[in-house]
Design an enzyme around this catalytic site. Sequence first.
Site, PDB file in Angstrom:
ATOM      1  N   SER A   1      41.592  36.344  53.651  1.00  0.00           N
ATOM      2  CA  SER A   1      41.139  37.328  52.660  1.00  0.00           C
ATOM      3  C   SER A   1      39.617  37.306  52.608  1.00  0.00           C
ATOM      4  O   SER A   1      39.027  36.241  52.459  1.00  0.00           O
ATOM      5  CB  SER A   1      41.674  36.970  51.268  1.00  0.00           C
ATOM      6  OG  SER A   1      43.079  36.991  51.287  1.00  0.00           O
TER       7      SER A   1
ATOM      8  N   ARG B   1      40.104  29.468  43.667  1.00  0.00           N
ATOM      9  CA  ARG B   1      39.389  29.549  44.954  1.00  0.00           C
ATOM     10  C   ARG B   1      37.990  28.930  44.869  1.00  0.00           C
ATOM     11  O   ARG B   1      37.046  29.405  45.489  1.00  0.00           O
ATOM     12  CB  ARG B   1      39.239  30.997  45.417  1.00  0.00           C
ATOM     13  CG  ARG B   1      40.296  31.706  46.275  1.00  0.00           C
ATOM     14  CD  ARG B   1      41.019  30.905  47.273  1.00  0.00           C
ATOM     15  NE  ARG B   1      42.025  30.112  46.604  1.00  0.00           N
ATOM     16  CZ  ARG B   1      43.175  30.591  46.126  1.00  0.00           C
ATOM     17  NH1 ARG B   1      43.479  31.829  46.287  1.00  0.00           N
ATOM     18  NH2 ARG B   1      44.046  29.819  45.526  1.00  0.00           N
TER      19      ARG B   1
ATOM     20  N   GLU C   1      35.069  35.606  49.853  1.00  0.00           N
ATOM     21  CA  GLU C   1      35.699  34.288  49.795  1.00  0.00           C
ATOM     22  C   GLU C   1      35.121  33.319  50.845  1.00  0.00           C
ATOM     23  O   GLU C   1      34.863  32.162  50.516  1.00  0.00           O
ATOM     24  CB  GLU C   1      37.213  34.452  49.992  1.00  0.00           C
ATOM     25  CG  GLU C   1      37.974  33.153  49.825  1.00  0.00           C
ATOM     26  CD  GLU C   1      39.470  33.325  50.068  1.00  0.00           C
ATOM     27  OE1 GLU C   1      40.122  34.065  49.329  1.00  0.00           O
ATOM     28  OE2 GLU C   1      39.965  32.694  51.017  1.00  0.00           O
TER      29      GLU C   1
HETATM   30  C1  LIG Z   1      44.435  34.107  58.969  1.00  0.00           C
HETATM   31  C2  LIG Z   1      43.877  33.321  57.815  1.00  0.00           C
HETATM   32  C3  LIG Z   1      44.614  33.178  56.654  1.00  0.00           C
HETATM   33  C4  LIG Z   1      44.101  32.429  55.564  1.00  0.00           C
HETATM   34  N1  LIG Z   1      44.860  32.302  54.431  1.00  0.00           N
HETATM   35  C5  LIG Z   1      44.383  31.591  53.377  1.00  0.00           C
HETATM   36  C6  LIG Z   1      45.162  31.464  52.182  1.00  0.00           C
HETATM   37  O1  LIG Z   1      46.284  31.946  52.090  1.00  0.00           O
HETATM   38  N2  LIG Z   1      44.638  30.760  51.150  1.00  0.00           N
HETATM   39  C7  LIG Z   1      43.404  30.176  51.224  1.00  0.00           C
HETATM   40  O2  LIG Z   1      42.987  29.537  50.244  1.00  0.00           O
HETATM   41  N3  LIG Z   1      42.649  30.278  52.350  1.00  0.00           N
HETATM   42  C8  LIG Z   1      43.099  30.978  53.418  1.00  0.00           C
HETATM   43  N4  LIG Z   1      42.338  31.111  54.549  1.00  0.00           N
HETATM   44  C9  LIG Z   1      40.981  30.509  54.585  1.00  0.00           C
HETATM   45  C10 LIG Z   1      40.933  29.134  55.299  1.00  0.00           C
HETATM   46  O3  LIG Z   1      41.993  28.970  56.175  1.00  0.00           O
HETATM   47  C11 LIG Z   1      40.921  27.964  54.332  1.00  0.00           C
HETATM   48  O4  LIG Z   1      39.838  28.099  53.447  1.00  0.00           O
HETATM   49  C12 LIG Z   1      40.805  26.622  55.054  1.00  0.00           C
HETATM   50  O5  LIG Z   1      40.941  25.574  54.132  1.00  0.00           O
HETATM   51  C13 LIG Z   1      39.494  26.441  55.804  1.00  0.00           C
HETATM   52  O6  LIG Z   1      39.621  25.280  56.610  1.00  0.00           O
HETATM   53  P1  LIG Z   1      38.698  25.038  57.869  1.00  0.00           P
HETATM   54  O7  LIG Z   1      38.953  23.649  58.326  1.00  0.00           O
HETATM   55  O8  LIG Z   1      38.898  26.114  58.868  1.00  0.00           O
HETATM   56  O9  LIG Z   1      37.247  25.144  57.199  1.00  0.00           O
HETATM   57  P2  LIG Z   1      35.909  25.674  57.890  1.00  0.00           P
HETATM   58  O10 LIG Z   1      36.001  27.156  58.077  1.00  0.00           O
HETATM   59  O11 LIG Z   1      35.564  24.854  59.065  1.00  0.00           O
HETATM   60  O12 LIG Z   1      34.877  25.387  56.711  1.00  0.00           O
HETATM   61  C14 LIG Z   1      34.939  26.146  55.513  1.00  0.00           C
HETATM   62  C15 LIG Z   1      33.928  25.567  54.516  1.00  0.00           C
HETATM   63  O13 LIG Z   1      34.320  24.258  54.149  1.00  0.00           O
HETATM   64  C16 LIG Z   1      33.323  23.314  54.528  1.00  0.00           C
HETATM   65  N5  LIG Z   1      34.030  22.133  55.043  1.00  0.00           N
HETATM   66  C17 LIG Z   1      35.005  22.082  55.986  1.00  0.00           C
HETATM   67  N6  LIG Z   1      35.418  20.816  56.146  1.00  0.00           N
HETATM   68  C18 LIG Z   1      34.686  20.055  55.302  1.00  0.00           C
HETATM   69  C19 LIG Z   1      34.631  18.654  55.002  1.00  0.00           C
HETATM   70  N7  LIG Z   1      35.426  17.786  55.628  1.00  0.00           N
HETATM   71  N8  LIG Z   1      33.731  18.236  54.077  1.00  0.00           N
HETATM   72  C20 LIG Z   1      32.911  19.104  53.445  1.00  0.00           C
HETATM   73  N9  LIG Z   1      32.914  20.423  53.686  1.00  0.00           N
HETATM   74  C21 LIG Z   1      33.797  20.901  54.602  1.00  0.00           C
HETATM   75  C22 LIG Z   1      32.465  23.993  55.571  1.00  0.00           C
HETATM   76  O14 LIG Z   1      31.144  23.479  55.576  1.00  0.00           O
HETATM   77  C23 LIG Z   1      32.525  25.430  55.085  1.00  0.00           C
HETATM   78  O15 LIG Z   1      31.602  25.607  54.034  1.00  0.00           O
HETATM   79  C24 LIG Z   1      42.822  31.841  55.655  1.00  0.00           C
HETATM   80  C25 LIG Z   1      42.074  32.000  56.838  1.00  0.00           C
HETATM   81  C26 LIG Z   1      42.590  32.741  57.900  1.00  0.00           C
HETATM   82  C27 LIG Z   1      41.785  32.890  59.159  1.00  0.00           C
END
Ligand SMILES: Cc1cc2nc3c(=O)[nH]c(=O)nc-3n(C[C@H](O)[C@H](O)[C@H](O)COP(=O)(O)OP(=O)(O)OC[C@H]3O[C@@H](n4cnc5c(N)ncnc54)[C@H](O)[C@@H]3O)c2cc1C
Length: 359
Positions: free
Chosen positions: A243, A165, A348
């Site tokens: 999580s 992670r 996380e």
């Molecule tokens: C219901 C639910 C279930 C989930 N299950 C999992 C799981 O099973 N496993 C897991 O690992 N995660 C899980 N997550 C967490 C999340 O979905 C992941 O971490 C996902 O990759 C985040 O993507 P996002 O585009 O929404 O990122 P955001 O929330 O928009 O950003 C997250 C972080 O990444 C950075 N970021 C985003 N895009 C970029 C980019 N292009 N360049 C540089 N930095 C960037 C942002 O600045 C921020 O710091 C879950 C979340 C939810 C709500």
Amino acid sequence: METTSATALRDLTTLRLGGPAGRLVEARDEAAVVDAVRRADRAGEPLLVLAGGSNVVVADEGFPGTVVRIATRGIAEADGEEGRVRLEVQAGEPWDPLVGRCVAAGLAGVECLSGIPGSVGATPIQNVGAYGQEVAETIRSVRVLDRARDAVVELGAGECGFSYRSSAFKRTPGRWVVLAVAFELERSAASAPIRYAELARRLGVQLGDRAPLAAVREAVLELRRGKGMVIDPADPDSVSAGSFFTNPVLDGAAFTALERRVAERLGEGARPPGFPDADGRVKTSAAWLIERAGFTRGHGDPRGIAISAKHTLALTNRGAGTTAELVALAREIAGGVRDAFGVELVPEPVFVGHAWDER
Ligand SMILES: Cc1cc2nc3c(=O)[nH]c(=O)nc-3n(C[C@H](O)[C@H](O)[C@H](O)COP(=O)(O)OP(=O)(O)OC[C@H]3O[C@@H](n4cnc5c(N)ncnc54)[C@H](O)[C@@H]3O)c2cc1C
């Protein structure tokens, strides 16, 4: 590129929490992302890169700078090494449809990551993982804007520093903006070997066996829905950031100390879950510790911030919550686990406009 002001960040996050953005720029191609980031940097403005908003906890006060929303699209397919298929995917592509496309096309390697919300470009940030698979296994390179060098560069997987992670991107926040991610996937109608016991049971296979890709995707989605871990407007338990705490990874001495605390508190014979990890360390279960420290599903405010009714590890906003209340509940949980078992839980999601360590 589209610029707006005073957007409420709660509308862009899955927790539906967070105050206003100073300025919001939506970037729809790589050049627009690079341009928006460079402009903010040259103006000395604080910058937040946001995509699906599914892994952020934004302060009630919001973010007083430029928010660049990554809305780029595009998938290019090419031959990879040793018969594999290489997919170069723009950062703003939504992750789960990409997994669905791979499964339908007979490309193995990401099927256990079905149902995870958010964008492709965010997957390397925390080395997204679930059900025994993580993106580090299939990522070959990541194209980034390196803000420290003001240059677009291609980082090989070895340079990304992937760990459980986490990654170099998460350890040095803000330095790199991910523009595109290249994956290499096996051409195979069968999944990668199943490594997660709960998934193997659901599929009726042994650990290490393979199963049809579509069956694996369906089983993972079913398991996730049962835990509120698939975003569903009809499921209040899915209004979360997934999580909230990572599973603690302890060195040998710390795990022995935990075993002792567990036996003292819960009786001889009680043992914490322990899974062997790198360098002789042991990964234990945050959900198990939270439950044994006395926190139950649903604990909290039924109209505000509460632990998910389906999964102890997810904190949810039932509608009227605030970020301050979410953080207060998270600290109460972390404090309870510390007092009961001497283990420090680490959040996380990424905190924006505030910090976990502020006390
Ligand atoms: C219901 C639910 C279930 C989930 N299950 C999992 C799981 O099973 N496993 C897991 O690992 N995660 C899980 N997550 C967490 C999340 O979905 C992941 O971490 C996902 O990759 C985040 O993507 P996002 O585009 O929404 O990122 P955001 O929330 O928009 O950003 C997250 C972080 O990444 C950075 N970021 C985003 N895009 C970029 C980019 N292009 N360049 C540089 N930095 C960037 C942002 O600045 C921020 O710091 C879950 C979340 C939810 C709500």
